[in-house]
Design a protein around this motif. Structure first.
Motif, PDB file in Angstrom:
ATOM      1  N   LEU A  33     -44.558  43.247 -18.111  1.00 29.34           N
ATOM      2  CA  LEU A  33     -44.662  41.839 -17.705  1.00 29.34           C
ATOM      3  C   LEU A  33     -43.552  40.986 -18.326  1.00 29.34           C
ATOM      4  N   ARG A  34     -43.088  41.386 -19.505  1.00 27.42           N
ATOM      5  CA  ARG A  34     -41.980  40.645 -20.133  1.00 27.42           C
ATOM      6  C   ARG A  34     -40.678  40.871 -19.360  1.00 27.42           C
ATOM      7  N   CYS A  35     -40.379  42.138 -19.095  1.00 28.66           N
ATOM      8  CA  CYS A  35     -39.110  42.453 -18.417  1.00 28.66           C
ATOM      9  C   CYS A  35     -39.134  42.060 -16.949  1.00 28.66           C
ATOM     10  N   HIS A  36     -40.281  42.209 -16.317  1.00 22.91           N
ATOM     11  CA  HIS A  36     -40.356  41.982 -14.863  1.00 22.91           C
ATOM     12  C   HIS A  36     -41.566  41.122 -14.509  1.00 22.91           C
ATOM     13  N   PRO A  37     -41.578  39.856 -14.938  1.00 20.91           N
ATOM     14  CA  PRO A  37     -42.729  39.027 -14.534  1.00 20.91           C
ATOM     15  C   PRO A  37     -42.730  38.893 -13.014  1.00 20.91           C
ATOM     16  N   PRO A  38     -43.877  39.068 -12.348  1.00 19.74           N
ATOM     17  CA  PRO A  38     -43.871  38.979 -10.884  1.00 19.74           C
ATOM     18  C   PRO A  38     -43.321  37.649 -10.368  1.00 19.74           C
ATOM     19  N   GLY A  39     -43.552  36.559 -11.097  1.00 17.30           N
ATOM     20  CA  GLY A  39     -42.954  35.274 -10.701  1.00 17.30           C
ATOM     21  C   GLY A  39     -41.896  34.882 -11.720  1.00 17.30           C
ATOM     22  N   HIS A  40     -40.684  34.535 -11.257  1.00 14.21           N
ATOM     23  CA  HIS A  40     -39.658  34.111 -12.207  1.00 14.21           C
ATOM     24  C   HIS A  40     -39.781  32.629 -12.552  1.00 14.21           C
ATOM     25  N   PHE A  41     -40.695  31.939 -11.844  1.00  9.01           N
ATOM     26  CA  PHE A  41     -41.058  30.567 -12.180  1.00  9.01           C
ATOM     27  C   PHE A  41     -42.575  30.496 -12.196  1.00  9.01           C
ATOM     28  N   VAL A  42     -43.139  29.413 -12.767  1.00  8.58           N
ATOM     29  CA  VAL A  42     -44.561  29.185 -12.532  1.00  8.58           C
ATOM     30  C   VAL A  42     -44.681  28.435 -11.211  1.00  8.58           C
ATOM     31  N   LEU A  43     -45.897  28.095 -10.807  1.00  7.00           N
ATOM     32  CA  LEU A  43     -46.019  27.250  -9.615  1.00  7.00           C
ATOM     33  C   LEU A  43     -45.534  25.851 -10.014  1.00  7.00           C
ATOM     34  N   PRO A  44     -45.007  25.074  -9.075  1.00  6.66           N
ATOM     35  CA  PRO A  44     -44.445  23.774  -9.465  1.00  6.66           C
ATOM     36  C   PRO A  44     -45.485  22.864 -10.143  1.00  6.66           C
ATOM     37  N   HIS A  45     -45.096  22.311 -11.284  1.00  9.57           N
ATOM     38  CA  HIS A  45     -45.920  21.299 -11.957  1.00  9.57           C
ATOM     39  C   HIS A  45     -45.374  19.919 -11.604  1.00  9.57           C
ATOM     40  N   ALA A  46     -46.151  18.869 -11.911  1.00 13.08           N
ATOM     41  CA  ALA A  46     -45.640  17.513 -11.716  1.00 13.08           C
ATOM     42  C   ALA A  46     -46.170  16.642 -12.847  1.00 13.08           C
ATOM     43  N   VAL A  47     -45.404  15.620 -13.246  1.00 17.42           N
ATOM     44  CA  VAL A  47     -45.925  14.729 -14.290  1.00 17.42           C
ATOM     45  C   VAL A  47     -46.678  13.569 -13.640  1.00 17.42           C
ATOM     46  N   LYS A  48     -47.745  13.148 -14.286  1.00 12.02           N
ATOM     47  CA  LYS A  48     -48.632  12.128 -13.708  1.00 12.02           C
ATOM     48  C   LYS A  48     -48.096  10.712 -13.886  1.00 12.02           C
ATOM     49  N   GLU A  49     -47.181  10.556 -14.855  1.00  9.16           N
ATOM     50  CA  GLU A  49     -46.670   9.207 -15.149  1.00  9.16           C
ATOM     51  C   GLU A  49     -45.234   9.335 -15.645  1.00  9.16           C
ATOM     52  N   ASP A  50     -44.505   8.231 -15.700  1.00  5.82           N
ATOM     53  CA  ASP A  50     -43.154   8.260 -16.296  1.00  5.82           C
ATOM     54  C   ASP A  50     -43.278   8.729 -17.744  1.00  5.82           C
ATOM     55  N   VAL A  51     -42.472   9.715 -18.139  1.00  4.90           N
ATOM     56  CA  VAL A  51     -42.486  10.122 -19.550  1.00  4.90           C
ATOM     57  C   VAL A  51     -41.063  10.311 -20.055  1.00  4.90           C
ATOM     58  N   VAL A  52     -40.903  10.060 -21.370  1.00  2.87           N
ATOM     59  CA  VAL A  52     -39.629  10.391 -22.007  1.00  2.87           C
ATOM     60  C   VAL A  52     -39.851  11.733 -22.686  1.00  2.87           C
ATOM     61  N   PHE A  53     -39.039  12.709 -22.290  1.00  3.37           N
ATOM     62  CA  PHE A  53     -39.231  14.071 -22.790  1.00  3.37           C
ATOM     63  C   PHE A  53     -37.884  14.600 -23.254  1.00  3.37           C
ATOM     64  N   ASP A  54     -37.823  14.998 -24.520  1.00  2.00           N
ATOM     65  CA  ASP A  54     -36.576  15.504 -25.097  1.00  2.00           C
ATOM     66  C   ASP A  54     -35.412  14.521 -24.876  1.00  2.00           C
ATOM     67  N   GLY A  55     -35.733  13.237 -24.922  1.00  8.40           N
ATOM     68  CA  GLY A  55     -34.695  12.205 -24.779  1.00  8.40           C
ATOM     69  C   GLY A  55     -34.333  11.863 -23.333  1.00  8.40           C
ATOM     70  N   TYR A  56     -35.020  12.466 -22.375  1.00  6.47           N
ATOM     71  CA  TYR A  56     -34.714  12.193 -20.958  1.00  6.47           C
ATOM     72  C   TYR A  56     -35.923  11.579 -20.251  1.00  6.47           C
ATOM     73  N   LEU A  57     -35.616  10.893 -19.181  1.00  8.69           N
ATOM     74  CA  LEU A  57     -36.701  10.331 -18.374  1.00  8.69           C
ATOM     75  C   LEU A  57     -37.188  11.350 -17.343  1.00  8.69           C
ATOM     76  N   LEU A  58     -38.491  11.591 -17.337  1.00 10.59           N
ATOM     77  CA  LEU A  58     -39.078  12.358 -16.233  1.00 10.59           C
ATOM     78  C   LEU A  58     -39.935  11.366 -15.443  1.00 10.59           C
ATOM     79  N   PRO A  59     -39.439  10.927 -14.286  1.00 16.29           N
ATOM     80  CA  PRO A  59     -40.182   9.900 -13.554  1.00 16.29           C
ATOM     81  C   PRO A  59     -41.487  10.450 -12.977  1.00 16.29           C
ATOM     82  N   LYS A  60     -42.464   9.555 -12.827  1.00 15.07           N
ATOM     83  CA  LYS A  60     -43.763   9.918 -12.256  1.00 15.07           C
ATOM     84  C   LYS A  60     -43.567  10.778 -11.006  1.00 15.07           C
ATOM     85  N   ASN A  61     -44.346  11.814 -10.891  1.00 12.89           N
ATOM     86  CA  ASN A  61     -44.348  12.727  -9.726  1.00 12.89           C
ATOM     87  C   ASN A  61     -43.141  13.660  -9.623  1.00 12.89           C
ATOM     88  N   VAL A  62     -42.227  13.624 -10.608  1.00 12.76           N
ATOM     89  CA  VAL A  62     -41.104  14.557 -10.521  1.00 12.76           C
ATOM     90  C   VAL A  62     -41.655  15.986 -10.685  1.00 12.76           C
TER      91      VAL A  62
END
Ligand code: HEM
Length: 485
Positions: free
Chosen positions: A347-376
């Motif tokens: 599972l480490r070398c060959h995870p069936p998905g190379h991404f998770v399913l898309p997530h979204a943020v519920k509100e504007d957040v500052v994350f690691d010094g960047y803006l993640l706008p609501k619903n991005v």
């Protein structure tokens, strides 16, 4: 910091109209997207943002940032994006677990699956059926090996996983033809969905312009209803007439009982079809893909295969050496630590998905010094995180022994993320324990019953990747097997 004073994560420039057109022309597959994202991460760092057609997507490639988002700020990062129109069609307006937004409906649907189907006591009630599916799989492989020298393994694995999940879903052993019908419609929708992408753009217009394609999509959904609805209705009738042939509680049974908290009503038939379809998709393709990758590595590295056989001999068969015993039972799996390492390494070398399913943020957040706008939309580079050289020595090598040091390896990443094939946090795959059980049980028995070898003259096992719904082997594994016992 106020959200106004910070900028979006870095990424390539976006020129309205031109960039979407370029994306449409390229119509990237995931296989091409990953190298492109790697170049962007190398240039801009572990968090980047990218406009893909009409959506801005933030990609995170660093395990500590993933932990910060999905574990430490789980409630903010646990929403899903508003689905594209095609997804809405096949998920009955977000009435499936994976598409539901983070709220009461999602909680009810997820809790139902976790408590009624995946809880260890419930999962145990299906052990007889796993034994039956295993026997069917072994028989099919044996038959195949008698008529041909080269077996395409994945077809058999997929069929077996469908038999198993269809039984869990509908509580009956349906005949071979029906299993094949279900497999056919489910896979057509799962793998073919890309073909209908154009219908997600200005649907009112494109559904007219591309009428044939729209009709084709509607037909696929109709075919799905035609095969799944009779099975759901049969459970309903059995329940009403108290006719249950066996004492098994199937997933469809639990859906018939369920009430939606926000809408205060039972599920419609359309919603039940979507939820059963989600259940089948979630548990079949992912697991058969992981199984194929693991078996490919066991063929490529026969010493790993031998070590599993040795462990089974020592820990399960024991001193009396009654090798006639052809089944490794589920209870035996706890005595096979090396086997568990092999599964984790797969599972480490060959995870069936190379991404998770898309997530979204519920509100504007500052994350690691960047803006993640609501619903991005936010996603994570699952495969790259599992191959991080600061965590894993020789990350590209298949070395199950590396997990022996870490006896109780925590795949949920709660304290620290080292790999995340099932995601982490509140949206973590609810089926991960069942998936691990399936992987361990089938790999142990496949290896104990047969010696798996590369085809004579084939040279080597090619581990190139290709994206379908999951990331599969570009050249499916072909093997020669011979009975071990
Ligand atoms: C090897 C097998 C499997 C793998 C690798 C896998 C992986 C994943 C991943 C990566 C996610 C997305 C997590 C996220 O978005 O953050 C997910 C979600 C999900 N999985 Fe699995 N999965 C597997 C098997 C199963 C099984 C057996 C079931 C149930 C029968 C299942 C049911 C689900 C569901 C319902 C979701 C959606 C969860 C939500 O949105 O709350 N999966 N899985």
């Amino acid at each position: 910091i106020t959200t106004k004073s910070v900028s979006l994560p870095p990424g390539p420039p976006h020129i309205p109209i031109i960039t979407p057109l370029l994306w449409l022309r390229k119509s990237f597959t995931q296989t091409q997207l990953v190298p492109f994202l790697r170049t962007l991460h190398a240039k801009h760092g572990p968090i980047i943002s990218l406009q893909i057609i009409f959506r801005r997507i933030v990609f995170i490639s660093d395990r500590s940032l993933a932990h910060h988002a999905l574990i430490q700020n789980s409630s903010v990062f646990s929403d899903r994006p508003i689905p594209l129109p095609n997804i809405n069609l096949i998920s009955s307006n977000q009435h499936t677990i994976n598409t539901a937004s983070y709220g009461a409906t999602w909680r009810t649907l997820r809790r139902n699956l976790a408590a009624e189907m995946l809880h260890p006591s419930r999962a145990k009630s299906f052990s007889e059926i796993r034994k039956w599916v295993l026997q069917t799989l072994l028989d099919r492989l044996k038959l195949s090996s008698e008529s041909t020298d080269s077996i395409k393994v994945v077809d058999h694995l997929q069929y077996a996983m469908f038999c198993l999940l269809v039984f869990m879903c509908f509580g009956e052993r349906v005949n071979d033809d029906k299993i094949s019908d279900i497999e056919l419609v489910q896979r057509a929708l799962l793998i073919g969905l890309n073909k209908f992408n154009i219908l997600n753009i200005f649907p009112k217009v494109t559904r007219i312009l591309f009428r044939k394609r729209w009709e084709e999509l509607l037909k696929l959904r109709k075919d799905q209803e035609d095969v799944l609805l009779p099975l759901i209705r049969a459970r309903k009738e059995a329940k009403e007439r108290r006719l249950s042939k066996n004492n098994v509680v199937s997933y469809a049974d639990t859906l018939l009982e369920l009430e939606l908290p926000e809408e205060k009503r039972k599920l419609s038939e359309d919603e039940m079809v979507s939820l059963c379809s989600e259940f089948l998709n979630a548990g079949t393709d992912t697991t058969s893909t992981a199984l194929q990758w693991i078996m490919a590595n066991l063929v490529k590295y026969p010493h790993v295969q031998d070590k599993i056989v040795e462990e089974i001999r020592d820990q399960v068969i024991g001193a009396d050496r009654n090798e006639e015993n052809k089944e490794i039972k589920e209870e035996d799996l706890q005595n096979l630590p090396y086997l568990k390492c092999v599964i984790l390494e797969g599972l480490r070398c060959h995870p069936p998905g190379h991404f998770v399913l898309p997530h979204a943020v519920k509100e504007d957040v500052v994350f690691d010094g960047y803006l993640l706008p609501k619903n991005v939309v936010v996603n994570f580079m699952v495969a790259d995180i599992g191959r991080d050289p600061s965590v894993w020595e020789d990350p590209l090598e298949f070395k199950p022994e590396r997990f022996l040091k870490d006896e109780a390896f925590d795949i949920t990443g709660t304290k620290e993320i080292k790999m995340m094939p099932f995601g982490v946090g509140r949206r973590i795959c609810p089926g991960y324990n069942l998936a691990l059980l399936h992987l361990e049980y089938f790999v142990a028995n496949l290896v104990w019953n047969f010696n798996w070898k590369i085809l004579e003259g084939a040279g080597y096992v090619d581990l190139s990747e290709k994206t379908e719904f999951t990331v599969v082997m570009k050249n499916p594994l072909q093997v020669h097997i011979s009975p071990r016992i």
